[in-house]
Scaffold this active site. Sequence first.
Site, PDB file in Angstrom:
ATOM      1  N   ASP A 197       3.817   5.775   7.333  1.00  0.00           N
ATOM      2  CA  ASP A 197       4.166   4.630   6.461  1.00  0.00           C
ATOM      3  C   ASP A 197       5.570   4.606   6.104  1.00  0.00           C
ATOM      4  O   ASP A 197       5.919   3.720   5.304  1.00  0.00           O
ATOM      5  CB  ASP A 197       3.297   4.464   5.185  1.00  0.00           C
ATOM      6  CG  ASP A 197       1.674   4.120   5.823  1.00  0.00           C
ATOM      7  OD1 ASP A 197       1.516   3.503   6.548  1.00  0.00           O
ATOM      8  OD2 ASP A 197       0.844   4.983   5.210  1.00  0.00           O
ATOM      9  N   ASP A 198       6.210   5.672   6.570  1.00  0.00           N
ATOM     10  CA  ASP A 198       7.768   5.714   5.902  1.00  0.00           C
ATOM     11  C   ASP A 198       8.593   4.613   6.633  1.00  0.00           C
ATOM     12  O   ASP A 198       8.733   4.461   7.733  1.00  0.00           O
ATOM     13  CB  ASP A 198       8.172   7.127   6.298  1.00  0.00           C
ATOM     14  CG  ASP A 198       9.712   7.426   6.184  1.00  0.00           C
ATOM     15  OD1 ASP A 198       9.778   7.755   4.748  1.00  0.00           O
ATOM     16  OD2 ASP A 198      10.620   7.207   6.772  1.00  0.00           O
ATOM     17  N   VAL A 199       9.174   4.036   5.488  1.00  0.00           N
ATOM     18  CA  VAL A 199      10.329   3.010   6.002  1.00  0.00           C
ATOM     19  C   VAL A 199      11.483   3.399   6.829  1.00  0.00           C
ATOM     20  O   VAL A 199      11.878   2.769   7.773  1.00  0.00           O
ATOM     21  CB  VAL A 199      10.702   2.224   4.863  1.00  0.00           C
ATOM     22  CG1 VAL A 199      11.758   1.215   5.065  1.00  0.00           C
ATOM     23  CG2 VAL A 199       9.788   1.584   3.930  1.00  0.00           C
TER      24      VAL A 199
END
Length: 304
Positions: free
Chosen positions: A258-260
């Site tokens: 989920d890391d941007v």
Amino acid sequence: MLWEEKEELILLKTPPEFSFTQNLHYLSRSTNECLYRIHDNKIRKAIIIGTCTTLVEIGEQDKHTLLIEFLGSTRPSSKRVREQVVAYIIEWLDLKTDINTFYEVAKNDPILNQAILQFRGLRIMGISDLFEAMAWGILGQQINLTYAYTLKRRLVEKFGHWIEFEGEQYWLFPNAKDIAKLTVDDLVEIKMTVKKCEYLIEVATQIDRGLLTKEMLLETKDVKKAEKILTKIRGIGPWTANYVLMRCLRFPDAFPIDDVGLHNAIKYVIGSELKPTKDVIQQLALPWKGWEAYATFYLWRFLY
């Protein structure tokens, strides 16, 4: 890992697939870093071993050898302590990992092949202390990296410890015991959200009481089991858990999906105008199985 002492210096052999230049570039990515300094293409860092605080300078003697010097009067008289300092550096710089298997996975992968060509020798720079890793994960939740560094500096300079050399301060991250004693009001000057303050104190308390340890997580030998232990803690979601498992516990299959930053890096590599969905990333990552942490770390490198 082979190393030797030569007079008062330490010579540390590095594996073939290690680039001091690439890793120095990673460590230089923020001018607001407070836990080490880059000086004349060398790294200066305070390291605490038990009750002994040392200041080391790490540079490159040649392509396969690091030169480690203790600065000021901080050279430990005990050989055992010096051995522990070397072990810390080996862990921090990720020198034990055989990265060649990852390169075999990546060389024919359309997402990763350019990354390993451009950044060959990059390692996952670690955070050896569990509390520091979890605190960094909490500080970075839902804010940009620049502000995360600002919060870290405020926390370190208010509650950490430092040693001085040549008129400069070299800071050590506050330990869990010290933060566990605090209240939310004590943290108000840092300008974190109340929730983050509560999460930080909760994690510090669990670590201080021995309810959460690196050994406990490593003994699972399974990234999903370790993630489950971490996500039971208030304020620790899958992103923070996998970040900690990647940077501190060295699980090669930890995957902060989920890391941007990961999304932006993949968007850049594939030349898309839109960020990829989680489903798309899961499909792209199928060939990376077992090496998701390294894939993520290499893709992040496109962003700085």
